[in-house]
Scaffold this motif. Structure first.
Motif, PDB file in Angstrom:
ATOM      1  N   TRP A  15      26.966  63.274  43.267  1.00 36.00           N
ATOM      2  CA  TRP A  15      26.277  64.551  43.132  1.00 36.00           C
ATOM      3  C   TRP A  15      27.214  65.585  42.516  1.00 36.00           C
ATOM      4  N   THR A  16      26.648  66.624  41.913  1.00 34.86           N
ATOM      5  CA  THR A  16      27.442  67.711  41.352  1.00 34.86           C
ATOM      6  C   THR A  16      27.378  68.931  42.259  1.00 34.86           C
TER       7      THR A  16
ATOM      8  N   LEU B   5       3.007  60.745  53.558  1.00 36.54           N
ATOM      9  CA  LEU B   5       3.754  61.654  54.427  1.00 36.54           C
ATOM     10  C   LEU B   5       5.192  61.675  53.934  1.00 36.54           C
TER      11      LEU B   5
ATOM     12  N   HIS C   5       2.323  55.731  53.826  1.00 36.26           N
ATOM     13  CA  HIS C   5       3.763  55.595  54.000  1.00 36.26           C
ATOM     14  C   HIS C   5       4.395  56.899  54.458  1.00 36.26           C
ATOM     15  N   ALA C   6       5.422  56.764  55.294  1.00 33.89           N
ATOM     16  CA  ALA C   6       6.271  57.891  55.678  1.00 33.89           C
ATOM     17  C   ALA C   6       7.574  57.779  54.897  1.00 33.89           C
ATOM     18  N   CYS C   7       7.947  58.862  54.176  1.00 30.70           N
ATOM     19  CA  CYS C   7       9.086  58.806  53.259  1.00 30.70           C
ATOM     20  C   CYS C   7      10.029  59.974  53.507  1.00 30.70           C
ATOM     21  N   ALA C   8      11.324  59.737  53.248  1.00 27.37           N
ATOM     22  CA  ALA C   8      12.333  60.802  53.296  1.00 27.37           C
ATOM     23  C   ALA C   8      13.603  60.263  52.666  1.00 27.37           C
ATOM     24  N   ARG C   9      14.448  61.179  52.170  1.00 28.94           N
ATOM     25  CA  ARG C   9      15.769  60.804  51.673  1.00 28.94           C
ATOM     26  C   ARG C   9      16.801  61.688  52.361  1.00 28.94           C
ATOM     27  N   ILE C  10      17.766  61.056  52.993  1.00 30.87           N
ATOM     28  CA  ILE C  10      18.747  61.767  53.811  1.00 30.87           C
ATOM     29  C   ILE C  10      20.103  61.662  53.131  1.00 30.87           C
ATOM     30  N   PHE C  11      20.787  62.810  52.938  1.00 28.69           N
ATOM     31  CA  PHE C  11      22.037  62.863  52.189  1.00 28.69           C
ATOM     32  C   PHE C  11      23.180  63.477  53.007  1.00 28.69           C
ATOM     33  N   HIS C  12      24.403  63.252  52.490  1.00 30.54           N
ATOM     34  CA  HIS C  12      25.603  63.758  53.150  1.00 30.54           C
ATOM     35  C   HIS C  12      25.695  65.275  53.016  1.00 30.54           C
ATOM     36  N   PRO C  13      26.301  65.930  54.006  1.00 29.56           N
ATOM     37  CA  PRO C  13      26.546  67.378  53.872  1.00 29.56           C
ATOM     38  C   PRO C  13      27.741  67.622  52.951  1.00 29.56           C
TER      39      PRO C  13
ATOM     40  N   TYR D 280      25.976  72.581  46.603  1.00 27.43           N
ATOM     41  CA  TYR D 280      25.254  71.574  45.823  1.00 27.43           C
ATOM     42  C   TYR D 280      24.427  72.266  44.739  1.00 27.43           C
ATOM     43  N   ASN D 281      24.442  71.685  43.556  1.00 26.82           N
ATOM     44  CA  ASN D 281      23.592  72.229  42.489  1.00 26.82           C
ATOM     45  C   ASN D 281      22.104  72.001  42.783  1.00 26.82           C
TER      46      ASN D 281
ATOM     47  N   ILE E  52      14.112  56.493  53.441  1.00 24.54           N
ATOM     48  CA  ILE E  52      13.115  56.015  54.381  1.00 24.54           C
ATOM     49  C   ILE E  52      11.803  55.836  53.619  1.00 24.54           C
TER      50      ILE E  52
END
Lengths: 186, 227
Positions: free
Chosen positions: B116-117, A50, B34-42, B226-227, A175
Protein backbone atom coordinates in the motif's frame (compact mmCIF):
# COMPACT_ATOMS: atom_id res chain seq x y z
CA UNK A 1 -109.70 -59.09 -16.89
CA UNK A 2 -110.88 -55.70 -15.91
CA UNK A 3 -110.20 -56.44 -12.27
CA UNK A 4 -106.70 -57.62 -13.12
CA UNK A 5 -106.05 -54.46 -15.08
CA UNK A 6 -107.32 -52.30 -12.28
CA UNK A 7 -105.20 -54.23 -9.85
CA UNK A 8 -102.09 -53.70 -11.97
CA UNK A 9 -102.87 -49.97 -12.28
CA UNK A 10 -103.37 -49.78 -8.54
CA UNK A 11 -100.12 -51.58 -7.92
CA UNK A 12 -98.29 -49.24 -10.26
CA UNK A 13 -99.92 -46.20 -8.66
CA UNK A 14 -99.02 -47.31 -5.16
CA UNK A 15 -95.45 -48.08 -6.28
CA UNK A 16 -95.02 -44.52 -7.58
CA UNK A 17 -96.31 -43.08 -4.34
CA UNK A 18 -93.86 -45.22 -2.31
CA UNK A 19 -90.67 -44.04 -4.39
CA UNK A 20 -91.43 -40.33 -3.81
CA UNK A 21 -91.29 -40.83 -0.04
CA UNK A 22 -87.80 -42.53 -0.22
CA UNK A 23 -85.78 -39.74 -2.06
CA UNK A 24 -84.71 -36.13 -1.31
CA UNK A 25 -82.25 -33.59 -2.73
CA UNK A 26 -80.11 -30.73 -1.29
CA UNK A 27 -77.47 -28.37 -2.69
CA UNK A 28 -74.00 -27.99 -1.10
CA UNK A 29 -71.00 -25.81 -2.03
CA UNK A 30 -67.36 -26.71 -2.67
CA UNK A 31 -64.65 -24.09 -2.02
CA UNK A 32 -60.94 -23.85 -2.68
CA UNK A 33 -58.38 -21.01 -2.04
CA UNK A 34 -55.18 -20.58 -3.94
CA UNK A 35 -52.54 -18.68 -1.93
CA UNK A 36 -49.57 -16.78 -3.22
CA UNK A 37 -46.66 -19.21 -3.03
CA UNK A 38 -44.01 -18.44 -0.43
CA UNK A 39 -40.73 -18.06 -2.31
CA UNK A 40 -37.49 -16.17 -1.67
CA UNK A 41 -34.92 -15.37 -4.35
CA UNK A 42 -31.57 -13.60 -4.49
CA UNK A 43 -29.85 -12.03 -7.48
CA UNK A 44 -26.07 -12.27 -7.31
CA UNK A 45 -24.34 -8.89 -7.62
CA UNK A 46 -22.09 -6.44 -5.78
CA UNK A 47 -25.01 -4.28 -4.68
CA UNK A 48 -27.07 -7.23 -3.43
CA UNK A 49 -24.59 -8.89 -1.07
CA UNK A 50 -23.89 -8.12 2.59
CA UNK A 51 -20.64 -6.18 2.29
CA UNK A 52 -18.75 -4.48 5.12
CA UNK A 53 -16.21 -2.89 2.72
CA UNK A 54 -12.57 -2.25 3.65
CA UNK A 55 -11.73 -2.17 7.33
CA UNK A 56 -8.49 -1.37 9.21
CA UNK A 57 -8.06 -3.70 12.17
CA UNK A 58 -6.13 -2.03 14.99
CA UNK A 59 -6.95 -4.36 17.86
CA UNK A 60 -10.25 -6.05 17.02
CA UNK A 61 -13.81 -4.75 17.07
CA UNK A 62 -17.18 -4.84 15.36
CA UNK A 63 -18.63 -3.38 12.18
CA UNK A 64 -22.38 -3.08 11.65
CA UNK A 65 -24.36 -2.78 8.42
CA UNK A 66 -28.01 -1.88 9.02
CA UNK A 67 -30.79 -3.79 7.29
CA UNK A 68 -32.79 -0.82 5.99
CA UNK A 69 -33.34 0.34 2.43
CA UNK A 70 -29.74 1.60 2.45
CA UNK A 71 -27.16 -0.36 4.43
CA UNK A 72 -25.37 2.04 6.76
CA UNK A 73 -21.95 1.10 8.11
CA UNK A 74 -20.73 1.91 11.62
CA UNK A 75 -17.71 0.58 13.49
CA UNK A 76 -16.57 0.19 17.06
CA UNK A 77 -13.26 1.35 18.52
CA UNK A 78 -10.11 -0.18 16.98
CA UNK A 79 -11.89 -1.04 13.72
CA UNK A 80 -11.99 1.66 11.06
CA UNK A 81 -13.70 1.99 7.71
CA UNK A 82 -11.15 2.77 4.97
CA UNK A 83 -12.29 4.36 1.70
CA UNK A 84 -8.94 5.43 0.23
CA UNK A 85 -7.51 4.44 -3.12
CA UNK A 86 -5.36 1.52 -1.99
CA UNK A 87 -6.73 -1.86 -3.15
CA UNK A 88 -9.69 -0.18 -4.83
CA UNK A 89 -11.30 0.52 -1.47
CA UNK A 90 -12.64 3.83 -2.73
CA UNK A 91 -15.04 1.78 -4.86
CA UNK A 92 -15.84 -0.91 -2.27
CA UNK A 93 -19.04 0.31 -0.65
CA UNK A 94 -20.79 -1.18 2.36
CA UNK A 95 -24.19 -2.68 1.43
CA UNK A 96 -26.89 -4.89 2.91
CA UNK A 97 -28.00 -8.12 1.19
CA UNK A 98 -31.25 -7.90 -0.79
CA UNK A 99 -33.76 -10.73 -1.28
CA UNK A 100 -37.08 -10.70 -3.10
CA UNK A 101 -40.04 -12.44 -1.48
CA UNK A 102 -43.43 -13.57 -2.72
CA UNK A 103 -46.13 -14.50 -0.28
CA UNK A 104 -49.78 -14.20 0.77
CA UNK A 105 -50.72 -10.74 2.12
CA UNK A 106 -51.54 -10.85 5.80
CA UNK A 107 -49.89 -14.21 6.37
CA UNK A 108 -46.91 -14.60 8.67
CA UNK A 109 -43.66 -16.34 7.94
CA UNK A 110 -40.46 -17.30 9.70
CA UNK A 111 -36.99 -16.63 8.30
CA UNK A 112 -33.84 -18.34 9.47
CA UNK A 113 -30.20 -18.58 8.37
CA UNK A 114 -26.96 -19.92 9.80
CA UNK A 115 -24.59 -17.11 10.84
CA UNK A 116 -21.33 -17.37 8.82
CA UNK A 117 -18.04 -17.49 10.71
CA UNK A 118 -14.36 -18.37 10.33
CA UNK A 119 -11.06 -18.29 12.18
CA UNK A 120 -10.87 -14.82 13.69
CA UNK A 121 -14.25 -13.49 12.57
CA UNK A 122 -18.01 -14.04 12.71
CA UNK A 123 -21.19 -12.38 11.45
CA UNK A 124 -24.49 -12.10 13.35
CA UNK A 125 -27.20 -11.75 10.67
CA UNK A 126 -30.49 -9.90 11.02
CA UNK A 127 -33.24 -8.96 8.59
CA UNK A 128 -36.02 -6.51 8.08
CA UNK A 129 -39.06 -6.80 5.86
CA UNK A 130 -38.91 -3.04 5.53
CA UNK A 131 -41.94 -2.63 3.38
CA UNK A 132 -43.95 -2.76 6.58
CA UNK A 133 -44.26 0.40 8.62
CA UNK A 134 -42.66 -0.01 12.00
CA UNK A 135 -41.01 -3.33 11.12
CA UNK A 136 -38.47 -4.42 13.69
CA UNK A 137 -35.09 -6.07 13.32
CA UNK A 138 -35.28 -9.83 13.45
CA UNK A 139 -32.36 -12.09 14.29
CA UNK A 140 -32.00 -14.62 11.49
CA UNK A 141 -30.54 -17.32 13.71
CA UNK A 142 -32.80 -16.66 16.65
CA UNK A 143 -35.69 -18.97 15.86
CA UNK A 144 -39.29 -18.12 15.05
CA UNK A 145 -39.81 -14.53 13.91
CA UNK A 146 -43.48 -14.43 12.83
CA UNK A 147 -42.99 -11.62 10.32
CA UNK A 148 -46.34 -10.58 8.89
CA UNK A 149 -46.61 -9.63 5.26
CA UNK A 150 -48.42 -6.44 4.30
CA UNK A 151 -50.94 -5.80 1.57
CA UNK A 152 -48.64 -5.24 -1.36
CA UNK A 153 -49.84 -8.16 -3.42
CA UNK A 154 -48.18 -11.46 -4.10
CA UNK A 155 -44.70 -10.54 -5.28
CA UNK A 156 -43.67 -7.10 -4.07
CA UNK A 157 -41.80 -7.84 -0.86
CA UNK A 158 -38.14 -7.05 -0.30
CA UNK A 159 -36.14 -8.47 2.57
CA UNK A 160 -32.97 -6.61 3.59
CA UNK A 161 -30.34 -8.52 5.50
CA UNK A 162 -27.78 -6.69 7.63
CA UNK A 163 -25.41 -7.90 10.26
CA UNK A 164 -22.71 -7.31 12.85
CA UNK A 165 -19.20 -8.42 11.88
CA UNK A 166 -16.88 -9.22 14.78
CA UNK A 167 -13.14 -9.24 14.00
CA UNK A 168 -10.55 -10.55 16.43
CA UNK A 169 -7.24 -8.71 17.05
CA UNK A 170 -4.60 -9.79 14.56
CA UNK A 171 -7.01 -10.99 11.88
CA UNK A 172 -6.22 -9.69 8.38
CA UNK A 173 -7.59 -11.01 5.11
CA UNK A 174 -10.65 -11.31 2.90
CA UNK A 175 -14.03 -12.65 3.96
CA UNK A 176 -16.46 -14.07 1.37
CA UNK A 177 -18.84 -16.56 2.96
CA UNK A 178 -22.22 -17.73 1.70
CA UNK A 179 -25.32 -17.87 3.89
CA UNK A 180 -28.73 -19.34 3.00
CA UNK A 181 -31.97 -17.75 4.14
CA UNK A 182 -34.93 -20.13 4.46
CA UNK A 183 -38.49 -18.84 4.83
CA UNK A 184 -41.53 -20.85 5.86
CA UNK A 185 -45.18 -20.08 6.46
CA UNK A 186 -46.04 -20.27 10.13
CA UNK B 1 -79.47 -45.53 -4.64
CA UNK B 2 -76.15 -45.00 -6.32
CA UNK B 3 -76.90 -41.34 -6.84
CA UNK B 4 -77.67 -40.79 -3.17
CA UNK B 5 -74.47 -42.48 -2.02
CA UNK B 6 -72.33 -40.30 -4.34
CA UNK B 7 -73.80 -37.03 -3.01
CA UNK B 8 -73.30 -38.09 0.60
CA UNK B 9 -69.64 -38.90 -0.03
CA UNK B 10 -68.87 -35.48 -1.51
CA UNK B 11 -70.54 -33.70 1.42
CA UNK B 12 -68.50 -35.69 3.93
CA UNK B 13 -65.24 -34.84 2.24
CA UNK B 14 -66.02 -31.12 2.05
CA UNK B 15 -67.11 -30.89 5.66
CA UNK B 16 -63.95 -32.61 6.85
CA UNK B 17 -61.67 -30.16 5.01
CA UNK B 18 -61.81 -27.10 7.27
CA UNK B 19 -64.99 -25.43 6.29
CA UNK B 20 -64.84 -26.60 2.71
CA UNK B 21 -61.56 -24.76 1.87
CA UNK B 22 -58.34 -26.23 0.35
CA UNK B 23 -54.64 -24.78 0.27
CA UNK B 24 -52.41 -25.23 -2.75
CA UNK B 25 -48.88 -23.64 -2.14
CA UNK B 26 -45.26 -24.50 -1.28
CA UNK B 27 -44.64 -23.79 2.43
CA UNK B 28 -40.88 -23.03 2.45
CA UNK B 29 -38.20 -21.61 0.20
CA UNK B 30 -34.45 -20.83 0.37
CA UNK B 31 -31.97 -18.49 -1.31
CA UNK B 32 -28.23 -17.85 -0.81
CA UNK B 33 -26.26 -14.59 -0.58
CA UNK B 34 -22.72 -13.74 0.60
CA UNK B 35 -21.19 -11.86 3.52
CA UNK B 36 -18.03 -10.01 2.42
CA UNK B 37 -15.31 -7.85 3.98
CA UNK B 38 -11.62 -7.05 3.57
CA UNK B 39 -9.54 -6.53 6.69
CA UNK B 40 -6.18 -4.71 6.52
CA UNK B 41 -3.21 -3.85 8.74
CA UNK B 42 -3.14 -0.55 10.64
CA UNK B 43 -0.50 2.10 9.86
CA UNK B 44 2.19 2.86 12.42
CA UNK B 45 5.16 5.27 12.60
CA UNK B 46 8.18 4.99 14.89
CA UNK B 47 11.02 7.51 15.27
CA UNK B 48 14.44 5.82 15.04
CA UNK B 49 17.29 8.37 14.83
CA UNK B 50 17.60 12.06 15.67
CA UNK B 51 18.48 14.75 13.10
CA UNK B 52 22.03 16.07 13.63
CA UNK B 53 23.35 19.31 12.08
CA UNK B 54 26.75 19.30 13.71
CA UNK B 55 28.61 22.31 15.19
CA UNK B 56 28.78 25.94 13.93
CA UNK B 57 30.16 29.34 14.82
CA UNK B 58 27.77 32.21 14.08
CA UNK B 59 28.90 34.70 11.46
CA UNK B 60 28.17 38.37 10.96
CA UNK B 61 25.11 37.63 8.83
CA UNK B 62 22.40 34.94 8.86
CA UNK B 63 23.66 31.52 7.86
CA UNK B 64 21.80 28.37 6.82
CA UNK B 65 22.74 24.71 7.02
CA UNK B 66 20.60 22.14 5.21
CA UNK B 67 20.30 18.40 5.46
CA UNK B 68 18.90 17.24 2.12
CA UNK B 69 17.24 13.85 2.52
CA UNK B 70 16.07 13.81 -1.10
CA UNK B 71 19.56 13.10 -2.44
CA UNK B 72 20.67 10.36 -0.13
CA UNK B 73 18.69 7.54 -1.69
CA UNK B 74 18.09 4.34 0.21
CA UNK B 75 19.00 3.93 3.85
CA UNK B 76 21.12 1.19 5.35
CA UNK B 77 19.21 -0.71 8.00
CA UNK B 78 21.07 -2.65 10.68
CA UNK B 79 19.22 -4.22 13.60
CA UNK B 80 16.08 -2.22 12.74
CA UNK B 81 18.13 1.05 12.82
CA UNK B 82 18.28 2.97 9.53
CA UNK B 83 21.44 5.02 8.66
CA UNK B 84 22.15 7.30 5.72
CA UNK B 85 25.24 6.56 3.71
CA UNK B 86 26.23 10.12 2.87
CA UNK B 87 24.11 13.08 4.00
CA UNK B 88 24.51 16.30 2.05
CA UNK B 89 25.18 19.63 3.76
CA UNK B 90 25.11 23.08 2.22
CA UNK B 91 27.20 26.04 3.19
CA UNK B 92 26.30 28.85 5.52
CA UNK B 93 27.58 29.90 8.91
CA UNK B 94 30.86 28.31 9.81
CA UNK B 95 30.89 24.58 10.30
CA UNK B 96 33.26 23.24 12.90
CA UNK B 97 34.22 19.61 12.96
CA UNK B 98 34.87 19.57 16.68
CA UNK B 99 33.54 17.71 18.55
CA UNK B 100 33.16 15.15 15.83
CA UNK B 101 29.49 14.92 15.04
CA UNK B 102 28.15 13.02 12.08
CA UNK B 103 25.60 15.15 10.32
CA UNK B 104 22.60 13.04 9.50
CA UNK B 105 18.85 13.26 8.88
CA UNK B 106 16.20 11.96 11.23
CA UNK B 107 15.01 8.47 10.34
CA UNK B 108 11.66 6.81 10.81
CA UNK B 109 10.18 3.32 10.50
CA UNK B 110 6.73 3.04 8.93
CA UNK B 111 4.64 -0.16 9.15
CA UNK B 112 1.38 -1.01 7.38
CA UNK B 113 -0.38 -3.09 4.73
CA UNK B 114 2.12 -4.65 2.26
CA UNK B 115 2.33 -2.81 -1.08
CA UNK B 116 0.00 0.00 0.00
CA UNK B 117 1.04 3.64 -0.43
CA UNK B 118 1.00 6.31 2.22
CA UNK B 119 1.48 10.06 2.37
CA UNK B 120 4.00 11.83 4.62
CA UNK B 121 3.11 15.14 6.23
CA UNK B 122 5.98 17.29 7.51
CA UNK B 123 5.83 20.54 9.53
CA UNK B 124 5.02 23.57 7.37
CA UNK B 125 5.62 26.23 10.00
CA UNK B 126 9.15 26.75 11.30
CA UNK B 127 10.09 24.54 14.20
CA UNK B 128 12.18 25.95 17.00
CA UNK B 129 15.08 24.19 18.63
CA UNK B 130 15.55 25.80 22.01
CA UNK B 131 17.91 25.90 24.94
CA UNK B 132 16.42 26.45 28.33
CA UNK B 133 18.86 29.01 29.77
CA UNK B 134 18.57 32.44 31.36
CA UNK B 135 19.30 35.30 28.91
CA UNK B 136 22.87 36.47 29.12
CA UNK B 137 25.28 38.97 27.57
CA UNK B 138 27.73 38.06 24.86
CA UNK B 139 31.38 39.11 25.06
CA UNK B 140 30.62 42.21 22.99
CA UNK B 141 28.25 43.58 25.58
CA UNK B 142 25.03 43.08 23.61
CA UNK B 143 22.18 40.86 24.73
CA UNK B 144 21.81 37.43 23.22
CA UNK B 145 18.78 36.81 21.08
CA UNK B 146 16.11 34.50 22.42
CA UNK B 147 17.94 31.19 22.66
CA UNK B 148 16.25 29.39 19.78
CA UNK B 149 17.26 28.10 16.39
CA UNK B 150 14.66 28.00 13.62
CA UNK B 151 14.21 24.92 11.40
CA UNK B 152 12.22 24.85 8.17
CA UNK B 153 12.19 23.32 4.65
CA UNK B 154 11.57 19.82 5.95
CA UNK B 155 12.04 17.15 3.31
CA UNK B 156 12.19 13.36 2.97
CA UNK B 157 13.86 10.83 0.69
CA UNK B 158 10.47 9.61 -0.61
CA UNK B 159 9.20 10.53 -4.11
CA UNK B 160 7.38 13.83 -4.28
CA UNK B 161 9.03 15.42 -1.25
CA UNK B 162 10.18 19.06 -1.21
CA UNK B 163 13.69 19.47 -2.61
CA UNK B 164 15.88 22.11 -0.93
CA UNK B 165 17.56 24.46 -3.40
CA UNK B 166 21.30 24.00 -3.84
CA UNK B 167 23.40 26.99 -2.82
CA UNK B 168 20.53 28.72 -1.07
CA UNK B 169 22.80 30.34 1.49
CA UNK B 170 20.62 33.35 2.19
CA UNK B 171 17.40 31.37 2.43
CA UNK B 172 15.75 33.08 -0.53
CA UNK B 173 14.54 29.79 -2.01
CA UNK B 174 16.84 29.83 -5.03
CA UNK B 175 20.40 30.99 -5.76
CA UNK B 176 19.21 33.84 -7.94
CA UNK B 177 16.30 35.31 -6.09
CA UNK B 178 12.96 34.61 -4.43
CA UNK B 179 12.04 30.95 -4.55
CA UNK B 180 8.93 28.90 -4.07
CA UNK B 181 7.18 28.00 -0.85
CA UNK B 182 8.42 24.70 0.61
CA UNK B 183 6.07 21.87 -0.27
CA UNK B 184 4.35 20.73 2.94
CA UNK B 185 3.92 17.27 1.51
CA UNK B 186 6.76 14.97 2.49
CA UNK B 187 6.18 12.67 -0.47
CA UNK B 188 4.58 9.27 -0.99
CA UNK B 189 6.00 6.08 0.50
CA UNK B 190 5.19 2.48 -0.47
CA UNK B 191 5.28 -0.45 1.93
CA UNK B 192 7.32 -3.45 0.84
CA UNK B 193 6.16 -7.08 0.88
CA UNK B 194 6.77 -7.18 4.64
CA UNK B 195 4.74 -4.06 5.25
CA UNK B 196 7.81 -1.91 6.10
CA UNK B 197 9.30 1.35 4.84
CA UNK B 198 12.18 3.27 6.43
CA UNK B 199 12.55 6.91 5.42
CA UNK B 200 14.71 9.94 6.29
CA UNK B 201 13.73 13.51 7.12
CA UNK B 202 16.01 16.50 6.57
CA UNK B 203 15.54 20.20 7.21
CA UNK B 204 17.27 23.60 7.16
CA UNK B 205 18.50 25.44 10.25
CA UNK B 206 19.09 29.20 10.44
CA UNK B 207 22.00 30.48 12.50
CA UNK B 208 21.84 34.19 13.32
CA UNK B 209 24.76 36.39 14.35
CA UNK B 210 23.64 36.75 17.95
CA UNK B 211 22.65 33.18 18.55
CA UNK B 212 23.95 32.07 21.91
CA UNK B 213 26.68 29.43 22.02
CA UNK B 214 24.93 26.39 23.42
CA UNK B 215 23.54 23.01 22.47
CA UNK B 216 20.11 23.30 20.97
CA UNK B 217 17.43 20.60 20.92
CA UNK B 218 13.95 20.63 19.50
CA UNK B 219 11.10 18.35 18.48
CA UNK B 220 9.08 18.14 15.32
CA UNK B 221 6.11 15.94 14.33
CA UNK B 222 5.83 13.77 11.24
CA UNK B 223 2.49 12.22 10.29
CA UNK B 224 1.78 9.45 7.81
CA UNK B 225 -1.60 8.36 6.43
CA UNK B 226 -2.91 5.76 3.99
CA UNK B 227 -3.70 7.25 0.61
Amino acid sequence: MKNTFLAIVAIIAFAGMANAQLTSSATATANARILCPLAITHTTGADNELNFGCLINNGGGTATVTNGLVGILSTSANLYSYTGTNAGCNLDFATGAVFHLTGEPGFSYNAIANDPSGAGWSVDLNYNNDILAGAVTNDLSGGVNNTVLGNEGCSNYIVHVGGVLTVMPGFYGSINSGFTVTVQYN
Amino acid sequence: MKKIIFLLAITAVLIGSDRASAFVTPTSSSATAHACARIFHPIKLTWKQAMEFGSFVAGSTNGYATINATTMGALTVTNDNPYPITPTMYGGAYRIEQPAVIERPATFKAEGQPFWTFGIYLPTDPVHAAVILAPGVNPNGTLYDDPILELDQFNTNQPGSYVPVAGDVDGSGSPDGPGGVPDPNGGIGTFNASGLRYFAVGARVKIEPNDRPAEYTGEFTVTIYYN
